[in-house]
Design an enzyme around this catalytic site. Structure first.
Site, short mmCIF file in Angstrom:
data_model
loop_
_atom_site.label_atom_id
_atom_site.label_comp_id
_atom_site.label_asym_id
_atom_site.label_seq_id
_atom_site.Cartn_x
_atom_site.Cartn_y
_atom_site.Cartn_z
CE LYS A 1 -4.44 -1.53 1.68
NZ LYS A 1 -5.51 -1.36 2.63
CE LYS B 1 -5.95 -7.93 -2.01
NZ LYS B 1 -5.59 -7.56 -0.64
CE LYS C 1 -13.48 -2.61 -0.22
NZ LYS C 1 -13.89 -2.19 1.11
#
Ligand code: TYM
Length: 352
Positions: A131, A214, A217
């Site tokens: 992230k 994966k 969102k």
């Protein structure tokens, strides 16, 4: 030593909360609407587990702001994600449903865990690395300390089991490390060693555009995921355009390991039809993608449409959704407050 410590605590007036036997906690970030990965990897299992466990399900809005969220969108998403949970079959009469920021004990315990967890442990967290990306210096401190808050979410209820998708496994290992480190530093048996529950055929649903990534969102392309808000036409379009390869399907596991998109679509079919993957591999052995995709569209529409419709109905009734969250926060605080007080006493915080 433990017994001595417990006697000492009792003489100080500290009442340890007994360890619950079967208590589930799990959370979801209210950042945009949910997708099929959230549903198959987590939410659907949460629904099933309600039969056998005391369940606490949380919209983790404090986790959401570890990366900037537009305030109005955060509020709307909190309601929307709550509506998705209810529409999927989470029963607020049985399970506690609330948003994290409304129960102060999470933040209070998280601070204590910030002082228990070691920098070295957090440095190993792959989700932070993913992230934060290349610009780590610019990531928020909250994003770095995220797993400590997650441990607090779970342990502030002394939860025994945590149902999640496979991507959360490392965070749950850290939760156990924190529980153990706290218990051993203060010589108490305060926190349980929580067990992850990662089960079903949808523990790792991949992107429809890239079988090695994966479903997420944060992926910019809407075509990469099926959202719980998608109607039948959108579902059909996304499945029809899902990436495939030129060969017909196969039941060979070795071959499927080399064909991640085919494997993912077959996995989604298995998860949606609640069948073992091996059975689905056999069923479509030799089939063309065109036929398989038609069957997958039919199945996905049948399974997902009732949820989407119920969600829309609930989204028009925000006062009902808000009342569920308000009640849930009250019930959650009743469980968490005595536990956080017990921890404060153990640490030595004066409560005059
Ligand atoms: P979040 O919001 O990213 O995802 C919610 C749940 O959905 C699962 N999931 C998936 N499962 C299968 N395939 C996928 N592609 C997929 N994408 C997401 C996740 O594993 C998760 O179970 N850190 C957590 C939220 C959290 C939490 C907690 C969870 C905060 N505190 C305490 C459990 C206990 C997260 O970001 O989930």
């Amino acid at each position: 030593v433990l017994e001595q410590k417990e006697n000492q605590m009792a003489s100080n007036g500290i009442q340890p909360t007994p360890h619950p036997k079967n208590r589930i906690f799990s959370g979801v970030q209210p950042t945009g609407n949910l997708h099929l990965g959230n549903y198959l990897g987590a939410i659907r299992n949460w629904v099933t587990l309600q039969a056998d466990y005391e369940c606490i399900y949380c919209m983790v809005d404090m986790h959401a702001i570890t990366t900037f969220q537009n305030p109005a969108e955060l509020t709307a998403s909190t309601r929307e994600v709550t509506a998705s949970l209810l529409a999927s079959g989470i029963d607020p009469k049985h399970s506690i449903v609330f948003n994290q920021s409304q129960v102060h004990a999470h933040a209070e315990l998280a601070w204590i865990f910030n002082c228990v967890a070691r920098m070295g442990w957090l440095n190993r967290m792959t989700q932070f690395k993913e992230k934060a990306g290349k610009n780590r210096e610019n990531a928020s401190v909250g994003l770095y300390a995220y797993p400590n808050l997650m441990a607090a979410d779970i342990l502030v209820y002394k939860a025994t089991h945590v149902p999640v998708g496979a991507d959360q496994k490392q965070h749950l290992e850290l939760t156990r490390d924190i529980a153990q480190a706290f218990n051993s530093a203060y010589e108490v048996d305060c926190f349980p060693l929580t067990e992850p529950l990662i089960f079903g055929e949808g523990t790792r649903v991949m992107s429809l555009r890239d079988g090695n990534k994966k479903m997420s969102k944060s992926e910019p392309s809407e075509m990469s995921r099926i959202n719980l808000t998608d109607g039948p036409d959108e579902i059909a379009k996304k499945i029809r355009k899902a990436k495939t390869d030129p060969k017909p399907l196969t039941a060979s596991i070795e071959e499927l390991d080399e064909r991640p998109e085919a494997k993912n679509l077959l996995g989604i079919f298995a998860a949606l039809s609640n069948a073992p993957v091996a059975e689905i591999y056999q069923r479509f052995d030799g089939a063309e993608f065109s036929q398989f995709k038609k069957d997958l569209v039919d199945l996905a529409v049948v399974e997902m449409s009732p949820i989407t419709m119920e969600m829309q109905r609930l989204m028009d009734d925000t006062s009902y959704v808000d009342s569920i969250l308000r009640d849930g926060a009250e019930k959650a605080a009743e469980l968490a407050t005595p536990i956080v007080k017990e921890v404060q006493d153990i640490v030595g915080f004066l409560r005059p």
